[in-house]
Design a protein around this motif. Structure first.
Motif, PDB file in Angstrom:
ATOM      1  N   VAL A 137       0.847  -1.185   0.000  1.00 47.41           N
ATOM      2  CA  VAL A 137       0.000   0.000   0.000  1.00 47.41           C
ATOM      3  C   VAL A 137       0.883   1.236   0.000  1.00 47.41           C
ATOM      4  O   VAL A 137       2.093   1.161   0.258  1.00 47.41           O
ATOM      5  N   ASN A 138       0.294   2.402  -0.270  1.00 47.51           N
ATOM      6  CA  ASN A 138       1.045   3.657  -0.203  1.00 47.51           C
ATOM      7  C   ASN A 138       1.762   3.759   1.124  1.00 47.51           C
ATOM      8  O   ASN A 138       1.189   3.509   2.177  1.00 47.51           O
ATOM      9  N   GLY A 139       3.034   4.127   1.057  1.00 45.61           N
ATOM     10  CA  GLY A 139       3.821   4.305   2.260  1.00 45.61           C
ATOM     11  C   GLY A 139       4.605   3.078   2.677  1.00 45.61           C
ATOM     12  O   GLY A 139       5.414   3.143   3.594  1.00 45.61           O
ATOM     13  N   THR A 140       4.391   1.944   2.004  1.00 43.39           N
ATOM     14  CA  THR A 140       5.180   0.752   2.303  1.00 43.39           C
ATOM     15  C   THR A 140       6.650   1.080   2.077  1.00 43.39           C
ATOM     16  O   THR A 140       7.002   1.728   1.085  1.00 43.39           O
ATOM     17  N   GLN A 141       7.507   0.649   2.981  1.00 43.50           N
ATOM     18  CA  GLN A 141       8.942   0.870   2.806  1.00 43.50           C
ATOM     19  C   GLN A 141       9.382   0.193   1.513  1.00 43.50           C
ATOM     20  O   GLN A 141       9.164  -1.007   1.320  1.00 43.50           O
ATOM     21  N   ALA A 142       9.994   0.964   0.620  1.00 44.62           N
ATOM     22  CA  ALA A 142      10.330   0.458  -0.711  1.00 44.62           C
ATOM     23  C   ALA A 142      11.232  -0.770  -0.667  1.00 44.62           C
ATOM     24  O   ALA A 142      11.069  -1.682  -1.479  1.00 44.62           O
ATOM     25  N   THR A 143      12.163  -0.807   0.277  1.00 43.48           N
ATOM     26  CA  THR A 143      13.078  -1.950   0.334  1.00 43.48           C
ATOM     27  C   THR A 143      12.392  -3.221   0.826  1.00 43.48           C
ATOM     28  O   THR A 143      12.946  -4.302   0.705  1.00 43.48           O
ATOM     29  N   SER A 144      11.178  -3.099   1.359  1.00 41.21           N
ATOM     30  CA  SER A 144      10.457  -4.297   1.807  1.00 41.21           C
ATOM     31  C   SER A 144       9.607  -4.900   0.693  1.00 41.21           C
ATOM     32  O   SER A 144       8.996  -5.950   0.878  1.00 41.21           O
ATOM     33  N   ALA A 188       4.872   0.880  -8.377  1.00 37.69           N
ATOM     34  CA  ALA A 188       5.427   1.523  -7.188  1.00 37.69           C
ATOM     35  C   ALA A 188       6.424   2.579  -7.643  1.00 37.69           C
ATOM     36  O   ALA A 188       7.162   2.383  -8.607  1.00 37.69           O
ATOM     37  N   VAL A 189       6.446   3.711  -6.939  1.00 36.36           N
ATOM     38  CA  VAL A 189       7.352   4.817  -7.248  1.00 36.36           C
ATOM     39  C   VAL A 189       8.111   5.165  -5.978  1.00 36.36           C
ATOM     40  O   VAL A 189       7.510   5.282  -4.899  1.00 36.36           O
ATOM     41  N   ARG A 190       9.437   5.330  -6.098  1.00 37.56           N
ATOM     42  CA  ARG A 190      10.236   5.730  -4.942  1.00 37.56           C
ATOM     43  C   ARG A 190      11.239   6.791  -5.356  1.00 37.56           C
ATOM     44  O   ARG A 190      11.589   6.935  -6.522  1.00 37.56           O
ATOM     45  N   ASN A 191      11.738   7.537  -4.369  1.00 34.65           N
ATOM     46  CA  ASN A 191      12.767   8.551  -4.565  1.00 34.65           C
ATOM     47  C   ASN A 191      14.109   7.836  -4.640  1.00 34.65           C
ATOM     48  O   ASN A 191      14.485   7.121  -3.713  1.00 34.65           O
ATOM     49  N   ALA A 250      15.219   3.434   0.578  1.00 39.49           N
ATOM     50  CA  ALA A 250      14.592   2.704   1.684  1.00 39.49           C
ATOM     51  C   ALA A 250      13.355   3.425   2.203  1.00 39.49           C
ATOM     52  O   ALA A 250      12.670   2.939   3.098  1.00 39.49           O
ATOM     53  N   GLY A 251      13.068   4.583   1.638  1.00 40.38           N
ATOM     54  CA  GLY A 251      11.918   5.364   2.074  1.00 40.38           C
ATOM     55  C   GLY A 251      10.605   4.781   1.585  1.00 40.38           C
ATOM     56  O   GLY A 251      10.559   3.677   1.032  1.00 40.38           O
ATOM     57  N   PRO A 252       9.528   5.535   1.754  1.00 40.28           N
ATOM     58  CA  PRO A 252       8.211   5.033   1.372  1.00 40.28           C
ATOM     59  C   PRO A 252       8.027   4.981  -0.144  1.00 40.28           C
ATOM     60  O   PRO A 252       8.601   5.785  -0.877  1.00 40.28           O
ATOM     61  N   ALA A 253       7.235   4.038  -0.586  1.00 44.63           N
ATOM     62  CA  ALA A 253       6.865   3.937  -1.996  1.00 44.63           C
ATOM     63  C   ALA A 253       5.424   4.412  -2.158  1.00 44.63           C
ATOM     64  O   ALA A 253       4.583   4.159  -1.294  1.00 44.63           O
ATOM     65  N   LEU A 254       5.162   5.108  -3.235  1.00 46.56           N
ATOM     66  CA  LEU A 254       3.803   5.477  -3.599  1.00 46.56           C
ATOM     67  C   LEU A 254       3.316   4.454  -4.613  1.00 46.56           C
ATOM     68  O   LEU A 254       4.061   4.063  -5.516  1.00 46.56           O
ATOM     69  N   ILE A 255       2.086   4.028  -4.483  1.00 46.58           N
ATOM     70  CA  ILE A 255       1.537   2.976  -5.333  1.00 46.58           C
ATOM     71  C   ILE A 255       0.449   3.568  -6.228  1.00 46.58           C
ATOM     72  O   ILE A 255      -0.468   4.234  -5.742  1.00 46.58           O
TER      73      ILE A 255
END
Length: 80
Positions: free
Chosen positions: A5-12, A42-45, A50-55
């Motif tokens: 979901v939105n905010g899931t840690q990208a590395t997870s 999924a989109v990450r910076n 390791a930050g949050p991913a937007l879905i």
């Protein structure tokens, strides 16, 4: 299956391949995208992998990319 979901840690987010534009610069000022098993994107910076991913759904990404191609966001760059 892992719920993403939105905010899931990208590395997870397991089993995906993160991609960034060939136009990205060496200082890491870009975003990375990964297709999720269910088809969402999924989109990450890239500076904070390791930050949050937007879905987003495929339809949402398609609309954004088409808008970028059409110049809909050029005014945000000071280019009208």
């Amino acid at each position: 299956m892992q719920e993403i979901v939105n905010g899931t840690q990208a590395t997870s987010i397991e089993g995906v391949v993160w991609r960034k534009s060939r136009s990205s610069n060496p200082s890491g000022n870009c975003v990375e995208l990964a297709r999720l098993p269910g088809g969402d994107i999924a989109v990450r910076n890239s500076r904070h992998p390791a930050g949050p991913a937007l879905i987003y759904t495929t339809a949402e990404i398609t609309a954004f990319v088409q808008g970028a191609r059409d110049g809909d966001f050029d005014s945000m760059l000071g280019e009208e």
